[in-house]
Structures are given as structure tokens and as C-alpha cells.
Design a protein around this motif. Structure first.
Motif, PDB file in Angstrom:
ATOM      1  N   GLY A 167       0.826  -1.199   0.000  1.00 57.11           N
ATOM      2  CA  GLY A 167       0.000   0.000   0.000  1.00 57.11           C
ATOM      3  C   GLY A 167       0.861   1.248   0.000  1.00 57.11           C
ATOM      4  N   THR A 168       0.264   2.383   0.298  1.00 57.16           N
ATOM      5  CA  THR A 168       0.979   3.667   0.350  1.00 57.16           C
ATOM      6  C   THR A 168       1.226   4.042   1.801  1.00 57.16           C
ATOM      7  N   HIS A 169       2.498   4.256   2.131  1.00 62.49           N
ATOM      8  CA  HIS A 169       2.862   4.579   3.516  1.00 62.49           C
ATOM      9  C   HIS A 169       3.955   5.640   3.538  1.00 62.49           C
ATOM     10  N   ASP A 170       4.028   6.347   4.638  1.00 65.82           N
ATOM     11  CA  ASP A 170       5.165   7.215   4.944  1.00 65.82           C
ATOM     12  C   ASP A 170       6.211   6.335   5.616  1.00 65.82           C
ATOM     13  N   PHE A 171       7.379   6.193   4.980  1.00 61.24           N
ATOM     14  CA  PHE A 171       8.414   5.280   5.468  1.00 61.24           C
ATOM     15  C   PHE A 171       9.527   5.993   6.235  1.00 61.24           C
ATOM     16  N   THR A 172       9.188   7.082   6.901  1.00 61.57           N
ATOM     17  CA  THR A 172      10.182   7.822   7.673  1.00 61.57           C
ATOM     18  C   THR A 172      10.890   6.920   8.684  1.00 61.57           C
ATOM     19  N   THR A 173      10.165   6.020   9.331  1.00 61.80           N
ATOM     20  CA  THR A 173      10.758   5.126  10.332  1.00 61.80           C
ATOM     21  C   THR A 173      11.915   4.327   9.762  1.00 61.80           C
ATOM     22  N   PHE A 174      11.813   3.967   8.494  1.00 62.14           N
ATOM     23  CA  PHE A 174      12.805   3.080   7.894  1.00 62.14           C
ATOM     24  C   PHE A 174      13.652   3.793   6.842  1.00 62.14           C
ATOM     25  N   THR A 175      13.882   5.086   7.061  1.00 65.12           N
ATOM     26  CA  THR A 175      14.678   5.882   6.139  1.00 65.12           C
ATOM     27  C   THR A 175      15.941   6.377   6.829  1.00 65.12           C
ATOM     28  N   ARG A 186       5.735   6.242  -0.178  1.00 69.84           N
ATOM     29  CA  ARG A 186       6.054   5.347  -1.278  1.00 69.84           C
ATOM     30  C   ARG A 186       4.931   4.320  -1.452  1.00 69.84           C
ATOM     31  N   ASP A 187       4.726   3.903  -2.692  1.00 71.45           N
ATOM     32  CA  ASP A 187       3.736   2.879  -3.016  1.00 71.45           C
ATOM     33  C   ASP A 187       4.432   1.524  -3.075  1.00 71.45           C
ATOM     34  N   ALA A 213       9.176   3.481  -5.973  1.00 70.15           N
ATOM     35  CA  ALA A 213      10.505   4.017  -5.690  1.00 70.15           C
ATOM     36  C   ALA A 213      10.827   3.711  -4.227  1.00 70.15           C
ATOM     37  N   PHE A 214      12.101   3.931  -3.856  1.00 70.87           N
ATOM     38  CA  PHE A 214      12.523   3.639  -2.488  1.00 70.87           C
ATOM     39  C   PHE A 214      13.405   4.762  -1.958  1.00 70.87           C
ATOM     40  N   LEU A 215      13.368   4.938  -0.663  1.00 69.20           N
ATOM     41  CA  LEU A 215      14.174   5.948   0.008  1.00 69.20           C
ATOM     42  C   LEU A 215      15.560   5.402   0.333  1.00 69.20           C
ATOM     43  N   TYR A 216      16.424   6.275   0.803  1.00 70.10           N
ATOM     44  CA  TYR A 216      17.819   5.914   1.074  1.00 70.10           C
ATOM     45  C   TYR A 216      17.900   4.812   2.138  1.00 70.10           C
ATOM     46  N   LYS A 217      18.448   3.676   1.766  1.00 74.71           N
ATOM     47  CA  LYS A 217      18.625   2.501   2.622  1.00 74.71           C
ATOM     48  C   LYS A 217      17.316   1.959   3.198  1.00 74.71           C
ATOM     49  N   MET A 218      16.212   2.309   2.576  1.00 73.16           N
ATOM     50  CA  MET A 218      14.902   1.881   3.068  1.00 73.16           C
ATOM     51  C   MET A 218      14.744   0.364   3.049  1.00 73.16           C
ATOM     52  N   VAL A 219      15.118  -0.275   1.947  1.00 75.28           N
ATOM     53  CA  VAL A 219      14.932  -1.717   1.841  1.00 75.28           C
ATOM     54  C   VAL A 219      15.791  -2.445   2.874  1.00 75.28           C
ATOM     55  N   LEU A 243       5.887   1.328  12.265  1.00 74.43           N
ATOM     56  CA  LEU A 243       5.812   1.953  10.943  1.00 74.43           C
ATOM     57  C   LEU A 243       5.079   3.288  11.023  1.00 74.43           C
ATOM     58  N   ALA A 244       3.958   3.308  11.726  1.00 69.61           N
ATOM     59  CA  ALA A 244       3.130   4.518  11.807  1.00 69.61           C
ATOM     60  C   ALA A 244       3.739   5.607  12.674  1.00 69.61           C
ATOM     61  N   SER A 245       4.690   5.247  13.530  1.00 66.09           N
ATOM     62  CA  SER A 245       5.268   6.222  14.464  1.00 66.09           C
ATOM     63  C   SER A 245       6.106   7.289  13.784  1.00 66.09           C
ATOM     64  N   LEU A 246       6.640   6.985  12.602  1.00 67.54           N
ATOM     65  CA  LEU A 246       7.542   7.897  11.874  1.00 67.54           C
ATOM     66  C   LEU A 246       8.755   8.268  12.730  1.00 67.54           C
TER      67      LEU A 246
END
Length: 281
Positions: A167-175, A186-187, A213-219, A243-246
Motif C-alpha cells: 500500500g501507500t505509507h510514509d516510510f520515515t521510520t525506515f529511512t 512510497r507505493d 521508488a525507495f528511500l535511502y537505505k529503506m529496503v 511503521l506509523a510512528s515515523l
């Protein structure tokens, strides 16, 4: 996220005196500082540019679908270059460059495209895969190519995390802190863990993720966190909260680069068109 919100720049027309050559590239990332040219270390794109210069005596800029970090491998990186040379057929670039390139960089195919194709800006999806083996199953051929772990955690628990990432999420936690993207949304089209076997029959724990797309070192952050949390028996609900905590401090460890592969790039608008429809519901 609607594709119209991706905010990609308009494509510049291809100059009338130039040809655009598309290439698919595989490389052993452990031997390079990444895809993108660096000021103090060798990068994959730089090596390809040098060999094109040697081949056709032209200075070219090789544009990739995206960057891979130091130590990350690729099976299906896609790039393009614009050249003035009219003598060499597009399909001949792959075998000709492979004779010049080091063995740890291979051009899998080459073809001619027009200005409507751009290796980066017309990408519709990027797929990464990560590979783990248990220490007891590591062979002499796995060094720098597979990440190792003492024991595999519960596959069901890993997939309960992976499913939440779709889905679509804000991946700040894992960036990682070095990311400069203005948006962390990111989708994610696919996200799953599977148990496979290597060519010798040994168990291989694999993670596949595909997104726009992916953020820096996200994967790597997602992979390392999921593995750590599964070993600690963190529940799926807890993972969803992280994940939701950002909050970057709540992520787990970042997985090593050696197990990560840029596996495939899609330029087909129809392949994940279903996701666009789901986002409108």
C-alpha cells in the motif's frame, strides 16, 4: 498515491543528431562504491562510461533507473546513453562492451529506443530481492553475495510484517538520515518472504519488495528490522505501530548490503495499474 502525484520532470526531446541506447546491466556490487559516479571511488556507471569511450571514442553520460549503494548488487539495472555514433548497431553494444568490461559487470542486452524512454523518469516499478542463508549452510561461493544468520526466524511472522508494508505509507521510520527526498511516501505493490533453495539445494530465505521508488537505505532497514523483530517475537500489531510512528529510533538494525539485489525494473504502465484503482476506492 496517484501516478499523477509522482512529480516527475517532463522529458526533454532527444536531439536530432543523437541515438538513445537502452541497456540492462548486472553487477557484483561488493567491488564498487555503488552505481553513481563518486569523486573518491570507482562506481559502476563510471566504468561503463569509460568502456563506451574506449569503444566508440565518445564521452557519454550513462543514466541509470536509480542508484544502488556501495556493496548492493544488481541483476536487472536499466540504463541509457545518448550517442552520436551511427555505425554500431544497438544490439552490438552488449557483446562488444562485455569484451571490454571487467567480469563483474555484464551488459545483458542493448537496444535502440526513442526519446519517450528515460531509464529513470519513465520507470513504473522497481523490484529488490534480499537473500539470507544460515551460517551452517554457507558455501565458499556465498561470500559477499548472501547475508548470513544463525537461524531463520518464523516465516509466518515475517510475512505478517511484510503484508503490512503493501500500500501507500510514509516510510520515515525506515529511512536513513542521509535521505533528501521531500516526501517519504512510497507505493509498495509486492512485499513477501519465501523459503527457496540455492543451486546446491541449501535453504535460502528471500525477501521480495516492489514499489514505485525507495528511500535511502529503506529496503535494507526494512529487511534488518523485520529479521530482528521476528527473532524477538514482536507482534504484527507492534510492527504496524512502529511503521506509523515515523520515528527512526524505533527501527531495528539495517541489513548488510551484500544480500541485496536490484532485481528488476518495470516500464510497463499496465503491470501495476490495479494499484492505481485501489488507491481511488
Amino acid at each position: 498515491m496517484a501516478r499523477s502525484d509522482w512529480k516527475r520532470p517532463d522529458l526533454e526531446p532527444l536531439a536530432s543528431n543523437l541515438r538513445r541506447i537502452r541497456m540492462t546491466v548486472s553487477y557484483h556490487g561488493s567491488h564498487y562504491s555503488g552505481w553513481q559516479k563518486q569523486s573518491n571511488a570507482k562506481a559502476v556507471a563510471e566504468i561503463i562510461e569509460e568502456k563506451v569511450k574506449e569503444m566508440i571514442d565518445e564521452d557519454v553520460l550513462v543514466v541509470g533507473s536509480g542508484r544502488t549503494d556501495s556493496g548492493v548488487h544488481a541483476l536487472g539495472q536499466v540504463c541509457h546513453m545518448d550517442i552520436a555514433n551511427t555505425r554500431v548497431k544497438a544490439e552490438k553494444f552488449a557483446p562488444a562492451l562485455n569484451r571490454l568490461l571487467p567480469a563483474d559487470i555484464r551488459i545483458l542486452d542493448s537496444s535502440e529506443v526513442d526519446g519517450t524512454f528515460h531509464a529513470r523518469f519513465t520507470t513504473m516499478a522497481r523490484m529488490y530481492r534480499y537473500y539470507y542463508k544460515r551460517e551452517c549452510d554457507m558455501t565458499a561461493f556465498d561470500e559477499q553475495l548472501v547475508a548470513k544468520v544463525k537461524q531463520f526466524p518464523d516465516l509466518g511472522l515475517l510475512n505478517s510484517y511484510a503484508h503490512l508494508l503493501q500500500g501507500t505509507h510514509d516510510f520515515t521510520t525506515f529511512t536513513a538520515s542521509g535521505d533528501i527526498c521531500p516526501s517519504r511516501y512510497r507505493d509498495i505493490y509486492e512485499s513477501y518472504w519465501r523459503m527457496e533453495t540455492d543451486r546446491f539445494g541449501n535453504e535460502l530465505l528471500t525477501y521480495t519488495i516492489c514499489g514505485n521508488a525507495f528511500l535511502y537505505k529503506m529496503v535494507r532497514s526494512l529487511v534488518g528490522s523485520m529479521m530482528e523483530f521476528a527473532h524477538k517475537q514482536v507482534s504484527a500489531d507492534e510492527f504496524a505501530g512502529i511503521l506509523a510512528s515515523l520515528d527512526r529510533s524505533r527501527a531495528g538494525r539495517t541489513a548488510s548490503a551484500c544480500g541485496l539485489y536490484l532485481y528488476r525494473i518495470s516500464y510497463d504502465p499496465a503491470e501495476y495499474a490495479w494499484f492505481e484503482g485501489e488507491g481511488d476506492e
